[in-house]
Design a protein around this motif. Structure first.
Motif, mmCIF file in Angstrom:
data_model
loop_
_atom_site.group_PDB
_atom_site.id
_atom_site.type_symbol
_atom_site.label_atom_id
_atom_site.label_comp_id
_atom_site.label_asym_id
_atom_site.label_seq_id
_atom_site.Cartn_x
_atom_site.Cartn_y
_atom_site.Cartn_z
ATOM 1 N N LEU A 96 0.838 -1.200 0.000
ATOM 2 C CA LEU A 96 0.000 0.000 0.000
ATOM 3 C C LEU A 96 0.874 1.251 0.000
ATOM 4 N N LEU B 156 -5.929 5.864 -5.011
ATOM 5 C CA LEU B 156 -6.756 4.731 -4.585
ATOM 6 C C LEU B 156 -6.454 3.495 -5.425
ATOM 7 N N LYS B 157 -6.316 3.713 -6.741
ATOM 8 C CA LYS B 157 -6.061 2.588 -7.638
ATOM 9 C C LYS B 157 -4.686 1.973 -7.384
ATOM 10 N N SER C 64 -4.326 0.345 -3.797
ATOM 11 C CA SER C 64 -5.001 -0.955 -3.708
ATOM 12 C C SER C 64 -4.329 -1.984 -4.612
ATOM 13 N N ASN C 65 -3.871 -1.531 -5.784
ATOM 14 C CA ASN C 65 -3.170 -2.410 -6.725
ATOM 15 C C ASN C 65 -1.990 -3.099 -6.058
ATOM 16 N N ALA D 279 -1.084 -3.078 -2.892
ATOM 17 C CA ALA D 279 -1.419 -3.765 -1.638
ATOM 18 C C ALA D 279 -1.853 -5.196 -1.941
ATOM 19 N N ILE D 280 -2.727 -5.355 -2.939
ATOM 20 C CA ILE D 280 -3.210 -6.685 -3.319
ATOM 21 C C ILE D 280 -2.076 -7.534 -3.882
ATOM 22 N N SER E 105 -5.401 -8.412 -8.437
ATOM 23 C CA SER E 105 -5.514 -6.951 -8.395
ATOM 24 C C SER E 105 -6.499 -6.435 -9.448
ATOM 25 N N GLY F 240 -9.934 -6.999 -8.223
ATOM 26 C CA GLY F 240 -10.146 -6.213 -7.016
ATOM 27 C C GLY F 240 -10.322 -4.726 -7.243
ATOM 28 N N ASN F 241 -9.716 -4.170 -8.320
ATOM 29 C CA ASN F 241 -9.810 -2.703 -8.448
ATOM 30 C C ASN F 241 -10.037 -2.151 -9.850
#
Length: 312
Positions: free
Chosen positions: A130, A190-191, A194-195, A197-198, A235, A238-239
């Motif tokens: 993240l 945000l993208k 999260s990208n 992090a996943i 990822s 997820g996003n």
């Protein structure tokens, strides 16, 4: 008395004792990440081009493309094969520092968050990912992606106004100011956050599973590639909605949206929930290749650097 949970053991280094994981120096991570990012984007860019075109193709227009194949067909017919590489320069210029910042920040954070044996668990891997994603979004990705999307969107015009990377950047800054290269910053943070992090969560979990009780067990490049592809796929599912919003916020018609939330509301209102997953298939193909290639190249370059660059 036990050590603080995020304390980095001072005894760990590139030449860690048996039973303790080796740490990667952030300097090596920056160099290896930059090389991996540059090579990867040259291989996978056409899928990024198609994904972006499909995301920009709003239903209200009506849609210009019937699907992936039609997008490729029309692009090659109107602009030749080189049309699939329109906007590549902006990504090449950006991919090198993007991957450098990503891996450099990840290694910097992870080196401080490992346990006494040098192991990084998947939860901490998510936190480090993240942090890496947010850093790359602010420093590199947002301005790079804004220019890329404008280049690709510009090609759909009857008379494209951008003649090249530097001309495009100059025109964007001249007409919109420096903030013109930071459209969709919130969506990008945000993208990317999260990208990564996943991706790093999945990669860390798979690596720990594969290595078992031996933190220094060598992972075959093909296995690394498979793990990377799985992390990339996770990822994407997820996003992708955030990716669609980010793309709209950076396009030539971004003025239609007051904010990231307004963009999301309008997409839902006028196009329906399915619009949030536009370009998923080409993005899935590109991202799986992207992440697999980047992690393979990164790991192999680090191995070479460990032999010629001693950081004990």
């Amino acid at each position: 008395m036990s050590s603080p949970p995020f304390h980095r053991p001072h005894c760990l280094s590139a030449a860690a004792p048996a039973g303790q994981a080796k740490l990667t120096h952030p300097g090596k991570a920056i160099l290896a990440g930059g090389l991996a990012g540059g090579i990867e984007i040259c291989i996978t860019f056409p899928t990024e081009y198609v994904k972006t075109q499909l995301q920009l193709d709003e239903k209200a227009n009506p849609p210009r493309y019937k699907g992936i194949g039609d997008c490729v067909k029309q692009t090659v017919r109107d602009h030749g094969v080189k049309g699939l590489y329109r906007g590549l320069s902006s990504l090449v210029y950006g991919s090198i520092p993007k991957a450098a910042v990503r891996f450099g920040m990840f290694e910097f954070l992870s080196n401080k968050m490992r346990d006494e044996s040098g192991k990084l668990d998947s939860t901490r891997g998510l936190i480090c990912g993240l942090g890496a994603g947010v850093a790359e979004a602010v420093v590199v990705v947002c301005p790079m992606e804004t220019v890329k999307v404008k280049f690709i969107h510009d090609q759909t015009s009857a008379n494209p106004k951008y003649r090249g990377f530097f001309h495009g950047v100059r025109e964007i800054v001249r007409t919109q100011g420096l903030k013109g290269t930071y459209q969709g910053l919130t969506a990008t943070v945000l993208k990317q956050g999260s990208n990564q992090a996943i991706r790093f969560y999945v990669m860390t979990a798979l690596r720990n599973w594969y290595k078992g009780d031996n933190p220094n067990k060598t992972i075959n490049p093909l296995v690394t590639g498979v793990f990377g592809a799985v992390a990339g796929a996770a990822s994407v599912f997820g996003n992708t909605p955030l990716d669609v919003i980010k793309t709209r916020m950076q396009g030539l018609e971004a003025h239609k949206y007051k904010s990231t939330v307004d963009c999301a509301i309008k997409i839902m209102k006028y196009e329906g929930p399915a619009a949030f997953y536009k370009g998923t298939v080409p993005r899935l193909g590109r991202v799986c290749m992207d992440v697999a290639i980047v992690f393979i190249i990164y790991e192999e370059v680090v191995k070479v650097l460990n032999k010629v660059w001693k950081t004990d």
